[in-house]
Design an enzyme around this catalytic site. Structure first.
Site, mmCIF file in Angstrom:
data_model
loop_
_atom_site.group_PDB
_atom_site.id
_atom_site.type_symbol
_atom_site.label_atom_id
_atom_site.label_comp_id
_atom_site.label_asym_id
_atom_site.label_seq_id
_atom_site.Cartn_x
_atom_site.Cartn_y
_atom_site.Cartn_z
ATOM 1 N N SER A 1 -21.764 -13.541 -7.329
ATOM 2 C CA SER A 1 -21.724 -14.983 -7.580
ATOM 3 C C SER A 1 -20.421 -15.328 -8.298
ATOM 4 O O SER A 1 -19.490 -14.516 -8.306
ATOM 5 C CB SER A 1 -22.949 -15.388 -8.400
ATOM 6 O OG SER A 1 -23.099 -16.795 -8.406
ATOM 7 N N ASN A 2 -20.333 -16.486 -8.902
ATOM 8 C CA ASN A 2 -19.115 -16.868 -9.633
ATOM 9 C C ASN A 2 -19.497 -17.708 -10.849
ATOM 10 O O ASN A 2 -20.670 -17.985 -11.083
ATOM 11 C CB ASN A 2 -18.156 -17.622 -8.707
ATOM 12 C CG ASN A 2 -18.794 -18.870 -8.134
ATOM 13 O OD1 ASN A 2 -19.115 -19.806 -8.840
ATOM 14 N ND2 ASN A 2 -19.018 -18.865 -6.832
ATOM 15 N N ARG A 3 -18.484 -18.116 -11.626
ATOM 16 C CA ARG A 3 -18.749 -18.739 -12.921
ATOM 17 C C ARG A 3 -19.033 -20.244 -12.862
ATOM 18 O O ARG A 3 -19.137 -20.890 -13.907
ATOM 19 C CB ARG A 3 -17.531 -18.507 -13.833
ATOM 20 C CG ARG A 3 -17.481 -17.098 -14.385
ATOM 21 C CD ARG A 3 -16.189 -16.886 -15.157
ATOM 22 N NE ARG A 3 -15.859 -18.038 -15.984
ATOM 23 C CZ ARG A 3 -14.633 -18.338 -16.382
ATOM 24 N NH1 ARG A 3 -13.625 -17.574 -16.040
ATOM 25 N NH2 ARG A 3 -14.420 -19.395 -17.141
ATOM 26 N N ALA B 1 -19.011 -24.247 -5.655
ATOM 27 C CA ALA B 1 -18.130 -23.082 -5.549
ATOM 28 C C ALA B 1 -18.812 -22.087 -4.620
ATOM 29 O O ALA B 1 -19.546 -21.195 -5.057
ATOM 30 C CB ALA B 1 -17.894 -22.478 -6.925
#
Ligand code: CTP
Length: 217
Positions: free
Chosen positions: A21-23, A88
């Site tokens: 995943s991402n932030r 995102a």
């Protein structure tokens, strides 16, 4: 106007207990959804997993993976005036998802990744009735990179932000953005709380949509 807004990260499963995943916190997307609602618009919010208070009077479609977001966006845009792709979305996902938990073995481990589908890039641009807004999260050459995305992804507007600094962009409550239009025009919104930026963006999106409609009449 009917807005479809995407927010937050996607999760790409590796096995039953792990994912990539991402932030992304989803704060910007949620702030835009709230601002659009307060301006009297209808809002469908396609949301990745976030830790934010749910918004009232917003139809939320929760998703986890980029494929789920792809399908949800394609369904929702059949009946909308503006799509705002603030999410995102992961660019890559594991080529194979293991059905069982991957066991620890060697000192090194490689995971083969494959491109996800580009949601913005997949939308038909010819004869499209709704406005398409993309976001460009950049750490360098912000405007030049955003300009490329505006054309490559057939967007009407790209909102570019520099995510290299902790004071704006991902996870922060503040942001500063540059808005790029297809006409070549640009507009900057200097550092402000995401809530204020969101209000300004919603005004710009609805004005651009209005202008396009009057041009076509
Ligand atoms: N996006 C999308 N589908 C993807 C990846 C991104 O629709 N599979 C959208 C994002 O929601 C955003 C825009 O494309 O509105 C730009 O996303 P960004 O991550 O900045 O760019 P990428 O296309 O992923 O390119 P790069 O990571 O190389 O900068």
């Amino acid at each position: 106007m009917r807005f479809v807004i995407t927010a937050g990260p996607t999760r790409e499963p590796i096995d039953p207990v792990r994912y990539i995943s991402n932030r992304s916190s989803g704060k910007m997307g949620y702030a835009i959804a709230k601002a659009a609602l307060e301006a009297g618009h209808d809002v469908v919010l396609i949301s990745g997993p976030v830790h934010l208070d749910p918004l009232r009077d917003v139809h939320v479609i929760p998703i986890l993976t980029s494929d789920e977001m792809y399908n949800a966006v394609h369904r929702a845009v059949r009946d909308c005036d503006a799509l705002v792709m603030c999410a995102a979305v992961a660019d890559y996902k594991p080529r194979k998802v293991s059905a069982t938990k991957i066991k620890k073995r060697d000192a090194h481990f490689s995971l083969e990744l494959t491109l996800t589908r580009d949601i913005l890039g997949s939308l038909q641009s010819k004869g499209r009735q709704f406005l398409v807004v993309g976001f460009a999260a950049e750490t360098n050459d912000v405007e030049a990179n955003a300009q490329k995305k505006l054309h490559a992804k057939h967007c009407d507007i790209i909102v570019a932000n520099d995510v290299s600094s902790a004071a704006s962009g991902m996870e922060s409550d503040q942001n500063e953005v540059t808005i790029l239009f297809r006409s070549g025009e640009t507009k900057k919104i200097s550092r402000a709380p995401k809530k204020i930026i969101a209000r300004e963006l919603v005004k710009i999106f609805s004005n651009t949509r209005e202008k396009r409609l009057t041009k076509k009449m």
